[in-house]
Motif scaffolding. Sequence first.
Motif, PDB file in Angstrom:
ATOM      1  N   MET A   1      65.655  31.812-112.637  1.00 11.93           N
ATOM      2  CA  MET A   1      66.882  31.637-113.391  1.00 11.93           C
ATOM      3  C   MET A   1      67.991  31.076-112.499  1.00 11.93           C
ATOM      4  O   MET A   1      68.724  30.186-112.880  1.00 11.93           O
ATOM      5  N   SER A   2      68.096  31.596-111.287  1.00 12.47           N
ATOM      6  CA  SER A   2      69.160  31.085-110.428  1.00 12.47           C
ATOM      7  C   SER A   2      68.736  29.764-109.819  1.00 12.47           C
ATOM      8  O   SER A   2      67.650  29.624-109.295  1.00 12.47           O
TER       9      SER A   2
ATOM     10  N   MET B   1      73.445  23.505-104.911  1.00 13.03           N
ATOM     11  CA  MET B   1      73.630  22.287-104.119  1.00 13.03           C
ATOM     12  C   MET B   1      73.177  21.024-104.853  1.00 13.03           C
ATOM     13  O   MET B   1      73.851  20.025-104.892  1.00 13.03           O
TER      14      MET B   1
ATOM     15  N   LYS C   1      82.993  28.217-118.092  1.00 13.88           N
ATOM     16  CA  LYS C   1      82.661  29.647-118.033  1.00 13.88           C
ATOM     17  C   LYS C   1      82.575  30.208-119.435  1.00 13.88           C
ATOM     18  O   LYS C   1      83.493  30.037-120.233  1.00 13.88           O
TER      19      LYS C   1
ATOM     20  N   HIS D   1      68.929  35.188-122.722  1.00 18.25           N
ATOM     21  CA  HIS D   1      67.591  34.958-122.198  1.00 18.25           C
ATOM     22  C   HIS D   1      66.882  33.842-122.976  1.00 18.25           C
ATOM     23  O   HIS D   1      66.257  32.965-122.394  1.00 18.25           O
TER      24      HIS D   1
ATOM     25  N   VAL E   1      77.770  43.450-115.757  1.00 17.36           N
ATOM     26  CA  VAL E   1      77.608  42.118-116.335  1.00 17.36           C
ATOM     27  C   VAL E   1      76.392  41.458-115.719  1.00 17.36           C
ATOM     28  O   VAL E   1      76.015  41.758-114.592  1.00 17.36           O
ATOM     29  N   GLU E   2      75.777  40.577-116.493  1.00 19.84           N
ATOM     30  CA  GLU E   2      74.687  39.793-115.930  1.00 19.84           C
ATOM     31  C   GLU E   2      75.067  38.340-115.974  1.00 19.84           C
ATOM     32  O   GLU E   2      75.767  37.892-116.872  1.00 19.84           O
ATOM     33  N   PHE E   3      74.576  37.631-115.012  1.00 20.70           N
ATOM     34  CA  PHE E   3      74.998  36.258-114.858  1.00 20.70           C
ATOM     35  C   PHE E   3      73.833  35.308-115.045  1.00 20.70           C
ATOM     36  O   PHE E   3      72.730  35.557-114.566  1.00 20.70           O
TER      37      PHE E   3
ATOM     38  N   GLN F   1      78.226  28.516-117.212  1.00 19.07           N
ATOM     39  CA  GLN F   1      78.125  29.700-116.359  1.00 19.07           C
ATOM     40  C   GLN F   1      78.377  30.887-117.279  1.00 19.07           C
ATOM     41  O   GLN F   1      79.496  31.058-117.747  1.00 19.07           O
TER      42      GLN F   1
ATOM     43  N   TRP G   1      78.431  34.793-118.567  1.00 18.12           N
ATOM     44  CA  TRP G   1      78.502  36.225-118.248  1.00 18.12           C
ATOM     45  C   TRP G   1      78.104  37.019-119.472  1.00 18.12           C
ATOM     46  O   TRP G   1      78.766  36.959-120.501  1.00 18.12           O
TER      47      TRP G   1
END
Lengths: 549, 218
Positions: B1-2, B6, B15, B31, B48-50, B65, B67
Amino acid sequence: MAADVHKKKSWEVPNGSLAPGDGQHAERSESPTPGLAQGTEPGAGQEGAMFVHTRSYEDLTSPEDGAAAARSPEERRGEPAEQSSMEQISKDFSELSTQLTGMALDLDEEMRAGKEGKLEPSPQTARRDSVLSGKEEEDVTMDAWRSHRKHVFVLSEAGKPVYSRYGSEEALSSTMGVMMALVSFLEAEKNAIRSIHADGYKVVFVRRSPLVLVAVARTRQSEQEIAHELLYIYYQILSLLTWTQLNHIFQQKQNYDLRRLLAGSERITDNLLDLMAHDPSFLMGAVRCLPLAASVRDAVSSSLQQAKAKSLVFSILLSGNQLVSLVRKKDQFLHPIDLHLLFNLISSSSSFREGEAWTPICLPKFNSSGFFHAHISYLEQEMDLCLLLVSTDREDFFTVSDCKRRFQERLRRRGVQHALHEALRTPFYSVAQVGIPDLRHFIYKSKSSGLFTSPEIEAPYVQEEEKERLLGLYQYLHSRAHNSSRPLKNIYFTGPRENLLAWVTNAFELYVCYSPLGTKAGAINAVNKLMKWIRKEEDRLFILTPQTY
Amino acid sequence: MSQSAMSETYDFLFKFLVIGNAGTGKSCLLHQFIEKKFKDDSNHTIGVEFGSKIINVGGKYVKLQIWDTAGQERFRSVTRSYYRGAAGALLVYDITSRETYNALTNWLTDARMLASQNIVIILCGNKKDLDADREVTFLEASRFAQENELMFLETSALTGENVEEAFVQCARKILNKIESGELDPERMGSGIQYGDAALRQLRSPRRAQAQSAQECGC
Ligand SMILES: Nc1nc2c(ncn2[C@@H]2O[C@H](COP(=O)(O)OP(=O)(O)O)[C@@H](O)[C@H]2O)c(=O)[nH]1
Ligand SMILES: [Mg+2]
């Protein structure tokens, strides 16, 4: 004796919250003797400890404020120097064993009786699995409810239910009322622990204003140990709310319904109770490390150390409930209890497995008045390796998230990932490695490092019930060894199914389980051999060189 | 997921916030949006989930992005602190639970009070697949959305229906507002940043600052 002087010194640190300082570098004896000074026992850190100096649960049961923690209980003050020789110990054991064999039989009988009376095969698993609807509510009149081996209730001082382990709090409010009456009856000091013994049950009350925690237990645990578990529950609640917020709420409104604020956390508390029934970490008040070659661990630790940020206080890598590495800010020590609460938080939710979580968390033993912010993520989806970055700054998510990325990059560059993967495939070692035929299992705790080691529980303790029985035996020995009115340092226990030995010094605690066929002399010999083995393996089983940022 | 920050190029970064009562399916929506899968062992979100994802909206690459917040009261103060910097929000209720629908006004009050004036909110009536257990009609909810100037969709994190759409529609509206000048990405707390692709033409001082902050402590 030098050891004695050192011991005194380290206990009398003003607020009880510092790791042992000097004396750490004393020679590490090849063959540990009973006179081993604290800080030189196997598993003791070479460059200072990473935890607050703990004394297992005595530390828990003492009040929160540091001042009181430094007050040394009688048992400690009066403790003679640990100078007894091996002969002395075997003499002690032989004197004790007669007495304890009788007790062993009695214990065994009770345990058997307890088992027959149990209606449900596994009280731990039959509950609260659905997420949305909270828990499957149990009818409190059902026999099943009554047969659970341990009930835990939390209520406010006004008598409002806060948490109940089985069944709905609502249905229990009448039970709660009765208990409140009892509590006010027993009311004396604010931090009192009281218990009632009746009919094979122990009812234990712990009062931590504004909460009252109650356990109704049919286990063989001592009152002290049940209280110890209740205190863990109390700290669990603090870790969600902080002590300050909890008190503020009840000062505003005495009959506040705390369940509103705790909604969704029942699972975490349930999980903690389950963990305590299975994992000796809580009993030992110590942390277990993932067995790992020292070179690999050092590489992991320095990668973690380099991926730092200003707001970070602790970087913790863990696998299951075992510690892989911990890096901390200089002069900041984590308390094992706080680490246990973090372990519990992580193991109670699968939601951390994906993405990155960022959550406020209070570490009550570190500072019960404020929240830290924890970044929680798994390194790789299939790997049981969870990274916890504890920060002081709520706004620092992206900086902390970047620390994770940098940590992973460094791991990759150092090429230790493969070794780490390998280690994760065998997170436990077999007791057979020690090479003592009659040895079945053991728990060894180094007091100065707050770390312990223990092999996998193997046959004949295969069934869940058998595992719990073994832990129950350790609990029993532990409570005998720490009994506040009459602590025992050496215990040899013979039972029909196993023999056990406990040995508690001011440097370490050792609990050993043998097959029932061995002799006492054999057991004592084995201890010596076992201690040598632990010394030989210590750099794999413990974290000897903890790092700071 | 992450993803590695870069190597990506995008024009804008928005956001987003997902809010609403616990159990309405916020985490599942996120998800489903990111992984294109239904997460069937969803636990209560803690804190919170990111998550993040780049989408293409009318030819522009937008990095979202997101939250995902915990609905519980205990986390209200945490959730609140995220409104400030949010450009968009998914406000979620469960069509099979009137209680979660009734709570919407509270969530809106919070959002209006704490978020920027220009936050774009899309109302999501989730669990559309459970039509048999429906407690809130489409009509009723769309009226509520109109009255409160919200966009509205019924979604299913289970089947994936309208999930991507919810995020995309919200992002599109924000883009439109930027293009019409109604929204100024440079304003503090807009929840919008220029991406590297846009940076080539336009140098944003704030963005540069953020980057140097990330490099500290190496
Ligand atoms: N049938 C159905 N169930 C859903 C849907 N979305 C979520 N759920 C279920 O609703 C429960 C709560 O979901 P979750 O995402 O954790 O809710 P949150 O608390 O808002 O994050 C879980 O049991 C999900 O499986 C959906 O679209 N349809
Ligand atoms: Mg959620």
